[in-house]
Motif scaffolding. Structure first.
Motif, PDB file in Angstrom:
ATOM      1  N   THR A   1       0.858  -1.188   0.000  1.00 56.99           N
ATOM      2  CA  THR A   1       0.000   0.000   0.000  1.00 56.99           C
ATOM      3  C   THR A   1       0.892   1.235   0.000  1.00 56.99           C
ATOM      4  O   THR A   1       2.023   1.200   0.495  1.00 56.99           O
ATOM      5  N   GLU A   2       0.360   2.325  -0.541  1.00 57.17           N
ATOM      6  CA  GLU A   2       1.151   3.564  -0.587  1.00 57.17           C
ATOM      7  C   GLU A   2       1.559   3.980   0.824  1.00 57.17           C
ATOM      8  O   GLU A   2       2.694   4.407   1.065  1.00 57.17           O
ATOM      9  N   ALA A   3       0.646   3.824   1.774  1.00 55.34           N
ATOM     10  CA  ALA A   3       0.934   4.284   3.139  1.00 55.34           C
ATOM     11  C   ALA A   3       2.091   3.489   3.755  1.00 55.34           C
ATOM     12  O   ALA A   3       3.039   4.066   4.307  1.00 55.34           O
ATOM     13  N   LEU A   4       2.017   2.158   3.633  1.00 55.79           N
ATOM     14  CA  LEU A   4       3.069   1.331   4.249  1.00 55.79           C
ATOM     15  C   LEU A   4       4.418   1.550   3.561  1.00 55.79           C
ATOM     16  O   LEU A   4       5.450   1.671   4.219  1.00 55.79           O
ATOM     17  N   ILE A   5       4.400   1.607   2.227  1.00 55.56           N
ATOM     18  CA  ILE A   5       5.670   1.740   1.503  1.00 55.56           C
ATOM     19  C   ILE A   5       6.306   3.089   1.804  1.00 55.56           C
ATOM     20  O   ILE A   5       7.518   3.185   2.042  1.00 55.56           O
ATOM     21  N   SER A   6       5.486   4.139   1.823  1.00 52.66           N
ATOM     22  CA  SER A   6       6.094   5.448   2.056  1.00 52.66           C
ATOM     23  C   SER A   6       6.622   5.526   3.485  1.00 52.66           C
ATOM     24  O   SER A   6       7.667   6.119   3.742  1.00 52.66           O
ATOM     25  N   ASP A   7       5.951   4.860   4.395  1.00 55.99           N
ATOM     26  CA  ASP A   7       6.401   4.902   5.783  1.00 55.99           C
ATOM     27  C   ASP A   7       7.682   4.083   5.974  1.00 55.99           C
ATOM     28  O   ASP A   7       8.683   4.575   6.505  1.00 55.99           O
ATOM     29  N   VAL A   8       7.678   2.836   5.508  1.00 56.48           N
ATOM     30  CA  VAL A   8       8.800   1.937   5.802  1.00 56.48           C
ATOM     31  C   VAL A   8      10.036   2.277   4.954  1.00 56.48           C
ATOM     32  O   VAL A   8      11.162   2.191   5.429  1.00 56.48           O
ATOM     33  N   TYR A   9       9.833   2.646   3.703  1.00 56.89           N
ATOM     34  CA  TYR A   9      10.976   2.918   2.808  1.00 56.89           C
ATOM     35  C   TYR A   9      11.304   4.409   2.705  1.00 56.89           C
ATOM     36  O   TYR A   9      12.268   4.770   2.041  1.00 56.89           O
ATOM     37  N   THR A  10      10.501   5.265   3.309  1.00 62.88           N
ATOM     38  CA  THR A  10      10.636   6.707   3.083  1.00 62.88           C
ATOM     39  C   THR A  10      10.735   6.969   1.577  1.00 62.88           C
ATOM     40  O   THR A  10      11.702   7.558   1.081  1.00 62.88           O
ATOM     41  N   ALA A  11       9.731   6.490   0.845  1.00 64.18           N
ATOM     42  CA  ALA A  11       9.745   6.611  -0.615  1.00 64.18           C
ATOM     43  C   ALA A  11       8.423   7.217  -1.083  1.00 64.18           C
ATOM     44  O   ALA A  11       7.400   7.078  -0.410  1.00 64.18           O
ATOM     45  N   ARG A  12       8.486   7.907  -2.224  1.00 63.05           N
ATOM     46  CA  ARG A  12       7.255   8.411  -2.838  1.00 63.05           C
ATOM     47  C   ARG A  12       6.852   7.434  -3.936  1.00 63.05           C
ATOM     48  O   ARG A  12       7.617   7.241  -4.895  1.00 63.05           O
ATOM     49  N   VAL A  13       5.724   6.812  -3.790  1.00 59.76           N
ATOM     50  CA  VAL A  13       5.281   5.836  -4.791  1.00 59.76           C
ATOM     51  C   VAL A  13       3.800   6.002  -5.074  1.00 59.76           C
ATOM     52  O   VAL A  13       3.053   6.568  -4.267  1.00 59.76           O
ATOM     53  N   ARG A  14       3.405   5.519  -6.247  1.00 61.67           N
ATOM     54  CA  ARG A  14       1.983   5.365  -6.532  1.00 61.67           C
ATOM     55  C   ARG A  14       1.736   3.875  -6.691  1.00 61.67           C
ATOM     56  O   ARG A  14       2.532   3.167  -7.309  1.00 61.67           O
ATOM     57  N   VAL A  15       0.652   3.380  -6.115  1.00 62.54           N
ATOM     58  CA  VAL A  15       0.304   1.974  -6.261  1.00 62.54           C
ATOM     59  C   VAL A  15      -0.997   1.885  -7.050  1.00 62.54           C
ATOM     60  O   VAL A  15      -2.010   2.455  -6.635  1.00 62.54           O
ATOM     61  N   ALA A  16      -0.935   1.223  -8.208  1.00 60.64           N
ATOM     62  CA  ALA A  16      -2.145   0.980  -9.004  1.00 60.64           C
ATOM     63  C   ALA A  16      -2.353  -0.533  -9.046  1.00 60.64           C
ATOM     64  O   ALA A  16      -1.470  -1.292  -8.644  1.00 60.64           O
ATOM     65  N   LEU A  17      -3.507  -0.979  -9.511  1.00 59.25           N
ATOM     66  CA  LEU A  17      -3.733  -2.418  -9.641  1.00 59.25           C
ATOM     67  C   LEU A  17      -3.737  -2.783 -11.113  1.00 59.25           C
ATOM     68  O   LEU A  17      -4.297  -2.058 -11.938  1.00 59.25           O
ATOM     69  N   ASP A  18      -3.057  -3.897 -11.451  1.00 54.94           N
ATOM     70  CA  ASP A  18      -3.077  -4.335 -12.850  1.00 54.94           C
ATOM     71  C   ASP A  18      -4.372  -5.094 -13.119  1.00 54.94           C
ATOM     72  O   ASP A  18      -5.229  -5.228 -12.217  1.00 54.94           O
ATOM     73  N   GLY A  19      -4.523  -5.614 -14.350  1.00 51.72           N
ATOM     74  CA  GLY A  19      -5.767  -6.284 -14.742  1.00 51.72           C
ATOM     75  C   GLY A  19      -6.119  -7.446 -13.828  1.00 51.72           C
ATOM     76  O   GLY A  19      -7.288  -7.745 -13.606  1.00 51.72           O
ATOM     77  N   GLY A  20      -5.084  -8.104 -13.264  1.00 53.43           N
ATOM     78  CA  GLY A  20      -5.331  -9.250 -12.384  1.00 53.43           C
ATOM     79  C   GLY A  20      -5.491  -8.849 -10.921  1.00 53.43           C
ATOM     80  O   GLY A  20      -5.505  -9.715 -10.046  1.00 53.43           O
ATOM     81  N   GLY A  21      -5.545  -7.544 -10.650  1.00 53.76           N
ATOM     82  CA  GLY A  21      -5.718  -7.085  -9.273  1.00 53.76           C
ATOM     83  C   GLY A  21      -4.429  -7.065  -8.469  1.00 53.76           C
ATOM     84  O   GLY A  21      -4.460  -6.939  -7.244  1.00 53.76           O
ATOM     85  N   ARG A  22      -3.279  -7.211  -9.151  1.00 56.51           N
ATOM     86  CA  ARG A  22      -1.989  -7.173  -8.439  1.00 56.51           C
ATOM     87  C   ARG A  22      -1.456  -5.752  -8.427  1.00 56.51           C
ATOM     88  O   ARG A  22      -1.560  -5.034  -9.426  1.00 56.51           O
ATOM     89  N   PRO A  23      -0.828  -5.363  -7.327  1.00 52.51           N
ATOM     90  CA  PRO A  23      -0.336  -3.994  -7.241  1.00 52.51           C
ATOM     91  C   PRO A  23       0.854  -3.734  -8.168  1.00 52.51           C
ATOM     92  O   PRO A  23       1.714  -4.593  -8.347  1.00 52.51           O
ATOM     93  N   VAL A  24       0.861  -2.553  -8.764  1.00 46.79           N
ATOM     94  CA  VAL A  24       2.001  -2.089  -9.558  1.00 46.79           C
ATOM     95  C   VAL A  24       2.536  -0.851  -8.845  1.00 46.79           C
ATOM     96  O   VAL A  24       1.808   0.130  -8.663  1.00 46.79           O
ATOM     97  N   VAL A  25       3.786  -0.933  -8.393  1.00 47.70           N
ATOM     98  CA  VAL A  25       4.360   0.139  -7.587  1.00 47.70           C
ATOM     99  C   VAL A  25       5.261   0.996  -8.473  1.00 47.70           C
ATOM    100  O   VAL A  25       6.228   0.505  -9.047  1.00 47.70           O
ATOM    101  N   THR A  26       4.911   2.252  -8.611  1.00 47.74           N
ATOM    102  CA  THR A  26       5.695   3.151  -9.457  1.00 47.74           C
ATOM    103  C   THR A  26       6.349   4.221  -8.589  1.00 47.74           C
ATOM    104  O   THR A  26       5.645   4.917  -7.851  1.00 47.74           O
TER     105      THR A  26
END
Ligand SMILES: Nc1ncnc2c1ncn2[C@@H]1O[C@H](COP(=O)(O)OP(=O)(O)OP(=O)(O)O)[C@@H](O)[C@H]1O
Ligand SMILES: [Mg+2]
Length: 269
Positions: free
Chosen positions: A228-253
């Protein structure tokens, strides 16, 4: 019964707690992706599970505690591929892959026809059979990484622990290696634990993810629950966007900080 069960695993390195109270279970044929920032304790956890570091807590493979298991028996249960393997430079690829059969050889006997067939097949699957007679020192980084994976598969383990298995591979070989591991778990029930820095890839292949931070489990579950954007930004101190692909899997950009990325021209315009 879980193929791999960790209960309260704790590792100290030179008196510093590096892995703290990690518990998790992986079903037979399951794939656990261990993720987390640099220094989170991922490699240390894998090395402890592989029996290479002293630990507290319980590690069980197929229900049996691995503590006190002789090395040969442990090596038939699990194979470990380290993040930066050290290879004997003068050994040939064929000789090295055949080392995977060591836990099956008699104390006096050398490898037999079956051992060679298994090793050749593993080399073929990892696309390194064409280098069979080359010395390890002459291979590229990615070729070396595939040779180490071939050795681990030649070991025919129940459980394979792969620490950043694709870090040196081009995108085509990354997919080839991960697809092969995926085929093996579906066909043979091989149980897989990988660390992967690429979060999108981790979520595409692993059926469960465990996010580590400062030695502890911060979150675990299906990819969509952990990435999730919240967990990734918190744990990695990173700016990311999380979208879902056609199969419902997260794509982290990863997102570039707009202010830092702007040019003098942008500022003037
Ligand atoms: N002998 C040691 N004494 C104290 N700390 C150590 C020792 N060896 C390693 N560490 C520390 O343990 C932490 C965990 O290391 P580990 O290699 O498990 O991290 P990792 O999650 O695999 O990181 P990476 O993503 O960079 O591979 C790091 O902060 C590392 O510096
Ligand atoms: Mg590591």
């Amino acid at each position: 019964m879980s193929a791999l069960a960790l209960d309260g695993v704790h590792v100290d390195l030179d008196g510093t707690p590096v892995v703290r109270d990690v518990s998790c279970a992986v079903d037979s044929g399951g794939w656990l992706g261990v993720i987390g920032p640099n220094g989170a304790g991922k490699s240390t956890l894998l090395r402890a599970v592989a029996g290479l570091l002293p630990r507290r807590g319980r590690v069980a493979v197929d229900g049996a505690d691995t503590k006190g298991l002789p090395g040969r028996e442990l090596a038939r249960l699990l194979a470990f591929v380290p993040q930066s393997p050290i290879l004997p430079p003068d050994m040939t690829v064929a000789e090295y892959v055949l080392l995977g059969r060591t836990p099956y050889l008699g104390y006096l006997g050398g490898p037999g026809r079956h051992d060679r067939a298994v090793a050749d097949n593993a080399a073929e699957q990892l696309d390194v059979a064409r280098f069979a007679e080359r010395r390890l020192a002459t291979l590229s980084g990615g070729e070396r990484q595939r040779v180490v994976l071939a050795r681990a598969l030649a070991q025919e383990p129940r459980l394979i622990l792969l620490d950043e298995p694709t870090s040196a591979l081009d995108i085509g070989h990354q997919q080839q290696v991960l697809d092969l591991v995926d085929d093996l778990r579906r066909a043979r029930g091989l149980t897989v634990v990988t660390t992967l820095h690429d979060l999108t890839t981790a979520g595409q292949y692993a059926d469960r993810l465990m996010l580590m931070d400062e030695g502890r489990v911060r979150a675990s579950g299906r990819a969509a629950e952990v990435l999730t954007e919240a967990l990734i930004s918190d744990v990695y101190t990173a700016r990311v966007r999380v979208a879902l692909d056609g199969g419902g899997r997260p794509v982290v950009t990863p997102l570039r900080d707009r202010a830092a990325g702007s040019t003098a021209e942008d500022a003037a315009g």
